[in-house]
Design a protein around this motif. Structure first.
Motif, PDB file in Angstrom:
ATOM      1  N   THR A  13      12.259  10.627  -8.127  1.00 22.36           N
ATOM      2  CA  THR A  13      11.319   9.524  -8.356  1.00 22.36           C
ATOM      3  C   THR A  13      11.834   8.666  -9.506  1.00 22.36           C
ATOM      4  O   THR A  13      12.623   9.172 -10.309  1.00 22.36           O
ATOM      5  CB  THR A  13       9.926  10.084  -8.727  1.00 22.36           C
ATOM      6  OG1 THR A  13      10.059  10.959  -9.831  1.00 22.36           O
ATOM      7  CG2 THR A  13       9.277  10.785  -7.564  1.00 22.36           C
ATOM      8  N   PRO A  14      11.386   7.403  -9.624  1.00 23.04           N
ATOM      9  CA  PRO A  14      10.534   6.681  -8.684  1.00 23.04           C
ATOM     10  C   PRO A  14      11.230   6.436  -7.340  1.00 23.04           C
ATOM     11  O   PRO A  14      12.433   6.273  -7.294  1.00 23.04           O
ATOM     12  CB  PRO A  14      10.241   5.358  -9.401  1.00 23.04           C
ATOM     13  CG  PRO A  14      11.251   5.240 -10.487  1.00 23.04           C
ATOM     14  CD  PRO A  14      11.725   6.602 -10.812  1.00 23.04           C
ATOM     15  N   LEU A  15      10.403   6.380  -6.303  1.00 17.59           N
ATOM     16  CA  LEU A  15      10.922   6.349  -4.943  1.00 17.59           C
ATOM     17  C   LEU A  15      10.065   5.401  -4.093  1.00 17.59           C
ATOM     18  O   LEU A  15       8.838   5.512  -4.083  1.00 17.59           O
ATOM     19  CB  LEU A  15      10.814   7.770  -4.362  1.00 17.59           C
ATOM     20  CG  LEU A  15      11.086   7.955  -2.881  1.00 17.59           C
ATOM     21  CD1 LEU A  15      12.595   7.897  -2.616  1.00 17.59           C
ATOM     22  CD2 LEU A  15      10.530   9.295  -2.399  1.00 17.59           C
ATOM     23  N   TYR A  16      10.725   4.501  -3.386  1.00 19.49           N
ATOM     24  CA  TYR A  16       9.990   3.701  -2.395  1.00 19.49           C
ATOM     25  C   TYR A  16       9.902   4.485  -1.095  1.00 19.49           C
ATOM     26  O   TYR A  16      10.923   4.841  -0.508  1.00 19.49           O
ATOM     27  CB  TYR A  16      10.653   2.339  -2.176  1.00 19.49           C
ATOM     28  CG  TYR A  16      10.136   1.324  -3.181  1.00 19.49           C
ATOM     29  CD1 TYR A  16       8.890   0.741  -3.018  1.00 19.49           C
ATOM     30  CD2 TYR A  16      10.877   1.002  -4.305  1.00 19.49           C
ATOM     31  CE1 TYR A  16       8.389  -0.156  -3.934  1.00 19.49           C
ATOM     32  CE2 TYR A  16      10.381   0.094  -5.242  1.00 19.49           C
ATOM     33  CZ  TYR A  16       9.138  -0.483  -5.047  1.00 19.49           C
ATOM     34  OH  TYR A  16       8.642  -1.359  -5.952  1.00 19.49           O
ATOM     35  N   LEU A 275       5.107   3.040  -3.809  1.00 15.76           N
ATOM     36  CA  LEU A 275       6.046   3.482  -4.834  1.00 15.76           C
ATOM     37  C   LEU A 275       5.545   4.830  -5.340  1.00 15.76           C
ATOM     38  O   LEU A 275       4.420   4.925  -5.848  1.00 15.76           O
ATOM     39  CB  LEU A 275       6.128   2.463  -5.975  1.00 15.76           C
ATOM     40  CG  LEU A 275       7.067   2.875  -7.116  1.00 15.76           C
ATOM     41  CD1 LEU A 275       8.514   3.017  -6.642  1.00 15.76           C
ATOM     42  CD2 LEU A 275       6.997   1.865  -8.265  1.00 15.76           C
ATOM     43  N   SER A 277       5.787   8.002  -7.836  1.00 15.32           N
ATOM     44  CA  SER A 277       6.247   8.196  -9.196  1.00 15.32           C
ATOM     45  C   SER A 277       5.711   9.525  -9.711  1.00 15.32           C
ATOM     46  O   SER A 277       4.678  10.016  -9.243  1.00 15.32           O
ATOM     47  CB  SER A 277       5.708   7.032 -10.024  1.00 15.32           C
ATOM     48  OG  SER A 277       5.936   7.243 -11.383  1.00 15.32           O
ATOM     49  N   ALA A 295       7.779   5.470 -13.258  1.00 17.18           N
ATOM     50  CA  ALA A 295       8.014   4.146 -12.664  1.00 17.18           C
ATOM     51  C   ALA A 295       7.494   3.088 -13.629  1.00 17.18           C
ATOM     52  O   ALA A 295       6.450   3.287 -14.266  1.00 17.18           O
ATOM     53  CB  ALA A 295       7.288   4.010 -11.331  1.00 17.18           C
ATOM     54  N   ASP A 299      10.581  -1.404 -11.603  1.00 17.96           N
ATOM     55  CA  ASP A 299      10.541  -0.880 -10.229  1.00 17.96           C
ATOM     56  C   ASP A 299       9.535  -1.638  -9.372  1.00 17.96           C
ATOM     57  O   ASP A 299       9.740  -1.813  -8.176  1.00 17.96           O
ATOM     58  CB  ASP A 299      10.140   0.599 -10.254  1.00 17.96           C
ATOM     59  CG  ASP A 299      11.057   1.422 -11.135  1.00 17.96           C
ATOM     60  OD1 ASP A 299      12.267   1.437 -10.865  1.00 17.96           O
ATOM     61  OD2 ASP A 299      10.571   2.023 -12.117  1.00 17.96           O
ATOM     62  N   GLU A 364      10.375  -3.355  -3.870  1.00 16.30           N
ATOM     63  CA  GLU A 364      11.802  -3.031  -3.997  1.00 16.30           C
ATOM     64  C   GLU A 364      12.654  -4.292  -4.136  1.00 16.30           C
ATOM     65  O   GLU A 364      13.641  -4.298  -4.882  1.00 16.30           O
ATOM     66  CB  GLU A 364      12.240  -2.227  -2.760  1.00 16.30           C
ATOM     67  CG  GLU A 364      13.617  -1.624  -2.915  1.00 16.30           C
ATOM     68  CD  GLU A 364      14.080  -0.834  -1.689  1.00 16.30           C
ATOM     69  OE1 GLU A 364      13.285  -0.663  -0.739  1.00 16.30           O
ATOM     70  OE2 GLU A 364      15.234  -0.401  -1.704  1.00 16.30           O
ATOM     71  N   PRO A 376      15.161   1.949  -7.792  1.00 16.14           N
ATOM     72  CA  PRO A 376      14.681   3.157  -7.132  1.00 16.14           C
ATOM     73  C   PRO A 376      15.317   3.404  -5.763  1.00 16.14           C
ATOM     74  O   PRO A 376      15.709   2.466  -5.092  1.00 16.14           O
ATOM     75  CB  PRO A 376      13.173   2.915  -6.971  1.00 16.14           C
ATOM     76  CG  PRO A 376      12.880   1.593  -7.544  1.00 16.14           C
ATOM     77  CD  PRO A 376      14.112   0.978  -8.073  1.00 16.14           C
ATOM     78  N   SER A 378      15.076   4.801  -1.784  1.00 19.33           N
ATOM     79  CA  SER A 378      14.048   4.569  -0.776  1.00 19.33           C
ATOM     80  C   SER A 378      14.229   5.499   0.401  1.00 19.33           C
ATOM     81  O   SER A 378      15.352   5.937   0.677  1.00 19.33           O
ATOM     82  CB  SER A 378      14.106   3.120  -0.287  1.00 19.33           C
ATOM     83  OG  SER A 378      15.256   2.942   0.510  1.00 19.33           O
TER      84      SER A 378
END
Ligand SMILES: *Cc1c(COP(=O)(O)O)cnc(C)c1O
Length: 381
Positions: A13-16, A275, A277, A295, A299, A364, A376, A378
């Protein structure tokens, strides 16, 4: 939205996180609504230019609306056919205009007489005759946030109505330009149909006015701007496309063979993304408690840039726990790096996963490396 918590826990993380099912259902609904109508939808690439999403969207048969040369290239690489790509922007460089012509895009949305002159000169020099829509500034207040209102008198976009006749004449008389239509874009996150209805009324007036002068427009491009429900993403995962297209088709007085083009961005991808986080700290202040996420505004910039709010959800908290009040913030050294004040959330602990919902559009694609943070990762699931 379906977020697989075990899968998310294993990812950085952070991750879309993009939900394929929602994206595909959104695209299916668009196609269902426009089938058998003269409407063509171009996806506004700037809303999210993630390659995995672009591929799904191109496969659904949408065209692409681009605002830079590199977006044109990205769209073509993702499978959009050049002749379904339109290209707008107030500051297209010579290099970008040449790239658009060489790529064989459907048309340019030209935003000034100055740009028309440069495009004509380059078209002659390189041996092309590009199609042109003139972007008109229709002076409409779309009642949205002032940063994202683009159809008003005092902003930089489009050709002012008082200069339109000159622009039409110039394009019509040019040996190297092919005038195909008019283009408009009045703003973003518009959920009330009234501004679109008003726009269509203005378009009718212009079409009639120019028809009297013997000018026909094959393409009427109404731009984008259809909004999404940021407050209740689970209740309304798919925007009211039927209401939107019905509004356009019932208000526009279309002539034989005329096409309506739309450039939807947010409405296509907004709800499929979150998103995700992790909570780094829960910090007790004097009379506030802060959830500090991994995040930040780099981000997801919308809250800091527009004062936007994304629904905050704790994915891992105990569902039966007491509801508490927190300020949800990022780690960036800016006081605008805040995702929510006085958020009501279940008891939250360090390590919990938090979703910032409806982040598929302008998330993003606006991410930066501010504070030397990485962009980040994805996943499309
Ligand atoms: C940004 C933009 C769009 C897309 O706007 P949405 O609000 O995401 O639908 C469409 N057309 C133009 C010219 C734009 O600049």
């Amino acid at each position: 939205m379906n977020i697989d918590i075990d899968l998310a826990k294993g990812l950085k993380t952070p991750l879309y996180w993009y939900d394929y099912q929602i994206l595909q259902a959104t695209l299916d609904e668009i196609n269902r609504c426009i089938s058998g109508t003269p409407v063509k939808v171009h996806y506004a690439v700037k809303a999210n230019s993630n390659k995995k999403l672009l591929k799904v969207i191109s496969e659904a048969g949408l065209g692409a609306d681009c605002v830079s040369g590199r977006e044109v290239t990205a769209a073509i690489n993702a499978g959009f056919k050049p002749d379904t790509i339109c290209y707008a922007g107030v500051g297209k460089t010579d290099r970008e205009l040449i790239l658009g012509m060489k790529s064989g895009i459907a048309y340019f949305n030209v935003e000034s007489i100055e740009e028309l002159k440069v495009l004509e000169q380059l078209a002659e020099e390189y041996g092309y005759k590009p199609n042109v829509c003139l972007r008109v500034n229709p002076n409409i207040d779309a009642h949205t946030h002032h940063y994202i209102t683009t159809g008003l008198e005092e902003n930089k976009f489009g050709i002012h109505l008082s200069l339109l006749a000159e622009a039409v004449e110039f394009s019509r008389n040019s040996e190297f330009l092919n005038l195909v239509g008019l283009h408009f874009h009045i703003g973003s996150q518009i959920t009330d149909m009234a501004p679109f209805r008003y726009l269509c009324g203005k378009i009718n007036q212009l079409v009639e006015e120019y028809e009297r002068k013997g000018v026909e427009f094959k393409i009427l491009n109404v731009g984008g701007g259809l909004g999404i429900d940021y407050d209740e993403p689970d209740k309304n995962p798919i925007p009211d496309f039927k209401g939107y297209f019905d509004t356009l088709l019932s208000t526009l007085q279309l002539r034989e063979g005329q096409e309506v083009h739309c450039e939807l961005g947010r409405a296509v991808v907004g709800q499929c993304g979150s998103l995700i986080s992790q909570v780094t700290y829960v910090k007790q202040g004097i009379d506030r408690r802060f959830i500090i996420l991994d995040a930040g505004m780099n981000d997801l910039l919308r809250p800091a840039l527009y004062g936007a709010h994304h629904k905050v959800e704790n994915l891992t908290a105990d569902k039966d726990s007491e509801i508490e009040t927190y300020d949800v913030v990022g780690p960036i050294c800016e006081s605008s790096d805040v995702f929510g004040k006085d958020e009501k959330l279940p008891l939250t602990r360090r390590g919990d996963l938090i979703a910032l919902r409806s982040a598929g559009a302008y998330g993003e694609s606006m991410a930066s490396t501010y504070n030397i943070r990485p962009i980040p990762e994805s996943v499309l699931v």
